[in-house]
Design a protein around this motif. Structure first.
Motif, mmCIF file in Angstrom:
data_model
loop_
_atom_site.group_PDB
_atom_site.id
_atom_site.type_symbol
_atom_site.label_atom_id
_atom_site.label_comp_id
_atom_site.label_asym_id
_atom_site.label_seq_id
_atom_site.Cartn_x
_atom_site.Cartn_y
_atom_site.Cartn_z
ATOM 1 N N SER A 175 6.658 -2.153 7.939
ATOM 2 C CA SER A 175 5.234 -2.361 7.638
ATOM 3 C C SER A 175 5.001 -2.332 6.133
ATOM 4 C CB SER A 175 4.318 -1.375 8.382
ATOM 5 O OG SER A 175 4.818 -0.091 8.344
ATOM 6 N N LYS A 176 5.864 -1.621 5.410
ATOM 7 C CA LYS A 176 5.771 -1.703 3.957
ATOM 8 C C LYS A 176 6.026 -3.151 3.511
ATOM 9 C CE LYS A 176 9.208 -0.714 1.360
ATOM 10 N NZ LYS A 176 10.286 -0.003 0.631
ATOM 11 N N LEU A 236 8.192 2.006 9.504
ATOM 12 C CA LEU A 236 7.500 2.221 8.220
ATOM 13 C C LEU A 236 8.012 1.248 7.159
ATOM 14 C CD1 LEU A 236 5.658 3.835 6.285
ATOM 15 C CD2 LEU A 236 7.571 5.398 5.920
ATOM 16 N N THR A 239 3.072 -5.214 4.208
ATOM 17 C CA THR A 239 2.001 -4.927 3.248
ATOM 18 C C THR A 239 2.241 -5.697 1.960
ATOM 19 O OG1 THR A 239 1.835 -2.715 4.189
ATOM 20 C CG2 THR A 239 0.782 -3.055 2.075
ATOM 21 N N ILE A 240 3.516 -5.729 1.544
ATOM 22 C CA ILE A 240 3.864 -6.457 0.325
ATOM 23 C C ILE A 240 3.613 -7.961 0.494
ATOM 24 C CG2 ILE A 240 5.811 -7.113 -1.151
ATOM 25 C CD1 ILE A 240 6.828 -4.207 -0.760
ATOM 26 N N LEU A 285 -0.068 -8.659 0.248
ATOM 27 C CA LEU A 285 -0.586 -8.629 -1.121
ATOM 28 C C LEU A 285 -0.186 -9.895 -1.866
ATOM 29 C CD1 LEU A 285 0.099 -4.892 -2.058
ATOM 30 C CD2 LEU A 285 -2.125 -5.983 -1.801
ATOM 31 N N ASN A 316 2.322 -5.634 -9.465
ATOM 32 C CA ASN A 316 2.756 -4.369 -10.059
ATOM 33 C C ASN A 316 2.444 -3.216 -9.118
ATOM 34 O OD1 ASN A 316 0.048 -4.579 -10.342
ATOM 35 N ND2 ASN A 316 -0.064 -3.814 -12.434
ATOM 36 N N TRP A 317 2.370 -3.578 -7.850
ATOM 37 C CA TRP A 317 2.122 -2.538 -6.855
ATOM 38 C C TRP A 317 3.422 -1.831 -6.505
ATOM 39 C CZ3 TRP A 317 0.212 -7.567 -6.047
ATOM 40 C CH2 TRP A 317 1.117 -8.462 -5.476
ATOM 41 N N TRP A 318 3.286 -0.816 -5.672
ATOM 42 C CA TRP A 318 4.416 0.003 -5.248
ATOM 43 C C TRP A 318 5.525 -0.874 -4.665
ATOM 44 C CZ3 TRP A 318 6.730 4.272 -6.026
ATOM 45 C CH2 TRP A 318 7.651 4.759 -5.098
ATOM 46 N N ASP A 319 6.740 -0.698 -5.150
ATOM 47 C CA ASP A 319 7.905 -1.389 -4.600
ATOM 48 C C ASP A 319 7.769 -2.921 -4.637
ATOM 49 O OD1 ASP A 319 10.422 -0.876 -3.832
ATOM 50 O OD2 ASP A 319 10.028 -0.708 -1.694
ATOM 51 N N HIS A 320 7.090 -3.420 -5.687
ATOM 52 C CA HIS A 320 6.949 -4.864 -5.849
ATOM 53 C C HIS A 320 8.320 -5.543 -5.846
ATOM 54 C CE1 HIS A 320 6.934 -3.985 -10.465
ATOM 55 N NE2 HIS A 320 7.938 -3.454 -9.844
#
Lengths: 313, 293
Positions: free
Chosen positions: B245-246, B242, B249-250, B253, B114-118
């Motif tokens: 790397s987003k 960016l 990051t996903i 996670l 449920n993180w940003w832009d899951h």
């Protein structure tokens, strides 16, 4: 000493009348001076907050010189604000944090925060309102706050506070920076509690749920992407929130929410902070979390916190 | 014409028909009771008795069991909605990183985290107790796990390439003064060249030199053009970096969460493959506990 103008239509004054007028005018000028001195003494010495404010209001824009009596050495209106500010803090048990540093020079007093070394600060009169003054670092023409004792107003300038405390003072110990901010906050609290000043704390507001409104209105997604990536690099996870917003849980359950408080047609993006002590303000957050500071500064154009446009614009 | 041949070659009689119908009625009534009693275990058994027997009970029946699920097959959406309640509760503890959204009756999208832009990760099939992962998303995750063991990331190459492009562009912008000086020199040389009045046998050489100088000048102005568009290009590349790397990051996670719950990607896959049995066995344990009370 000629008084031709007043003579034109009236009958010619006799010598005793003329001399009487003369002494009367000087006496009035002296009385005006005595009144000033009394107010100044009060500003300097009173132990009563109410008297202090009354003296400062009286002395601001005080017309000390008259046609017959002039005083060569005078403190400026700005100086009156500085003295008021210093004494306000002293009378509310905060004498240590802030002091006028060059009282030997009459006119344009400078003040220093104990924790900020040689950086000096001063008041500057507003061009829009004679009773309004901007307070800021002497080296920059950027006001940190606006003070109007007569109208009982104090307004902080969000982005100038950030520019100064977060950017200009970068490298200084965070504790020292916070100490200076604390001094300003104390003054604001006293003004609010004792006199009912209307205060816009802006980025200094630590009350939970205070909405820090971003300048851009609409915040494009890549800006939140950047916060997400920077948070993850620092072991915090940006969660998706309501209405396309996002939330970040920081240390000690401090929670940062970024969201659109408007709607799609009229977006109004901004941030709120919730913490157990209701102490964490936007400015503190930027000082405490370098990655949030970097994020803010990278996108300053959009994320700048709005301040009162009428006063500071 | 209504004369029938005496003996029915199919040995059909009403009692057989009636018993077949009774079986169907019983099936539907059992299903109905199980729904009303919240006995999801029984519902699953009734929907697919053969799978239930082999996977849950571990039986190897000689003959396939009769299945009547086609009688209720048009109610799949409603059944799925009903069954999803307990199933999602169960998945909430075993797969705490999955979130579900019922976008249509009985149809569930799966979100990873449920993180940003899951990422939307596919669909949950509550009838068959299985995840139908979105192929692209799942494959990227698998690739990310695989590359991780080699200390690599999915977007590494692309990110490196963009980074290099930006370095080159920055260099081009920084070198502007150098180029300006060089152009000045060349222009001077061109002028000198044009002022020459060569002997006929040297004319060719002078002309060739002139051409070379012109070419060099053109090349430099071409580079100038790239440099002047450079800032916009750098910004564009930065935005792409960016975005990449987003994504990384996903993926990170997702991997972290899978490891936290299952230990490894393989264990995750294994659990997915046995989800039906595991879930129904857990339901069965639960019902035994409540029966025992």
């Amino acid at each position: 000493m000629s008084n031709e103008n007043t003579d034109t239509e009236k009958k010619v004054l006799t010598t005793p009348e003329l001399l009487n007028n003369y002494t009367g005018s000087i006496q009035a000028g002296l009385d005006n001076g005595s009144k000033y001195v009394a107010a100044f003494k009060s500003l300097n010495q009173t132990k009563e907050l109410n008297d202090l404010l009354a003296a400062a209001v009286e002395l601001t824009n005080y017309q000390l010189n008259t046609d017959f009596v002039e005083f060569p050495h005078q403190f400026s209106d700005e100086d009156v604000q500085s003295i008021f500010f210093e004494r306000l803090l002293a009378l509310s048990n905060n004498a240590d944090g802030f002091a006028i540093s060059n009282s030997e020079h009459v006119q344009k007093l400078l003040a220093k925060f104990t924790s900020l070394g040689d950086n000096t600060f001063t008041f500057t009169k507003s061009t829009k309102n004679a009773a309004g003054f901007f307070f800021g670092p002497t080296a920059h023409n950027r006001p940190l706050f606006y003070l109007n004792l007569k109208n009982k107003e104090l307004m902080f300038h969000g982005s100038a506070l950030i520019d100064y405390f977060v950017v200009d003072l970068e490298g200084l110990e965070i504790g020292a920076i916070k100490q200076a901010m604390q001094v300003i906050m104390q003054a604001a609290e006293v003004l609010k509690e004792s006199f009912g000043f209307k205060i816009d704390f802006n980025v200094l507001d630590g009350v939970n749920g205070e909405f820090y409104e971003f300048a851009a209105g609409e915040i494009p997604e890549p800006i939140l992407d950047e916060l997400f990536v920077k948070s993850a690099d620092n072991k915090y996870i940006l969660m998706s929130g309501e209405n396309g917003g996002a939330s970040l849980t920081l240390d000690n359950d401090t929670k940062l929410n970024v969201y659109n408080a408007g709607d799609e047609d009229r977006p109004k993006w901004g941030a709120t902070i919730h913490d157990n002590d209701q102490k964490e303000s936007w400015l503190n957050l930027l000082l405490d979390y370098p990655f949030i500071k970097d994020w803010y500064l990278d996108n300053k154009k959009q994320l700048e916190i709005l301040s009162n446009k009428f006063i500071f614009g | 014409m209504d004369n029938k041949i005496e003996n029915d070659p199919f040995s059909q009689n009403d009692s057989i028909l009636s018993s077949a119908l009774s079986e169907k009625v019983k099936y539907l009534s059992d299903l109905n009771d199980s729904i009303k009693n919240g006995n999801d275990l029984k519902v699953y058994e009734l929907m697919d008795p053969n799978r239930f027997a082999t996977e849950v009970k571990g039986e190897q029946p000689d003959q396939p069991k009769a299945s009547f699920f086609n009688l209720a097959a048009d109610l799949k959406a409603q059944l799925s909605h009903h069954l999803s309640n307990k199933l999602i509760d169960y998945l909430g503890t075993t797969y705490p990183f999955f979130y579900y959204h019922e976008y249509d009756l009985g149809k569930f999208n799966i979100y990873f985290g449920n993180w940003w832009d899951h990422r939307m990760f596919g669909e949950l099939d509550a009838i068959n107790v299985q995840f139908n992962f979105a192929e692209d998303e799942y494959n990227t995750l698998a690739k990310s796990f695989e590359l991780e063991s080699q200390n690599k990331r999915v977007n590494d190459d692309q990110m490196r390439e963009l980074g290099q492009k930006n370095e080159k562009l920055t260099q081009l912008i920084e070198d502007q003064t150098k180029r300006d000086q060089r152009k000045e020199e060349i222009r001077k040389q061109i002028k000198e060249n044009e002022e020459k009045s060569p002997m006929p046998w040297e004319a060719g050489k002078v002309k060739e030199e002139h051409q070379q100088l012109q070419d060099a000048l053109l090349e430099l102005t071409n580079i100038d053009e790239q440099a002047s568009d450079g800032r916009a290009a750098i910004k564009k590349n930065e935005n792409q970096i960016l975005a990449l790397s987003k994504e990384e990051t996903i993926y990170n996670l997702e991997k972290q969460n899978i490891r936290a719950s299952f230990g490894s990607f393989e264990a995750f896959i294994d659990n997915n493959n046995n989800l039906y049995a595991k879930y129904l066995q857990s339901l069965s344990k639960e019902s035994q506990v409540t029966d025992g009370e």
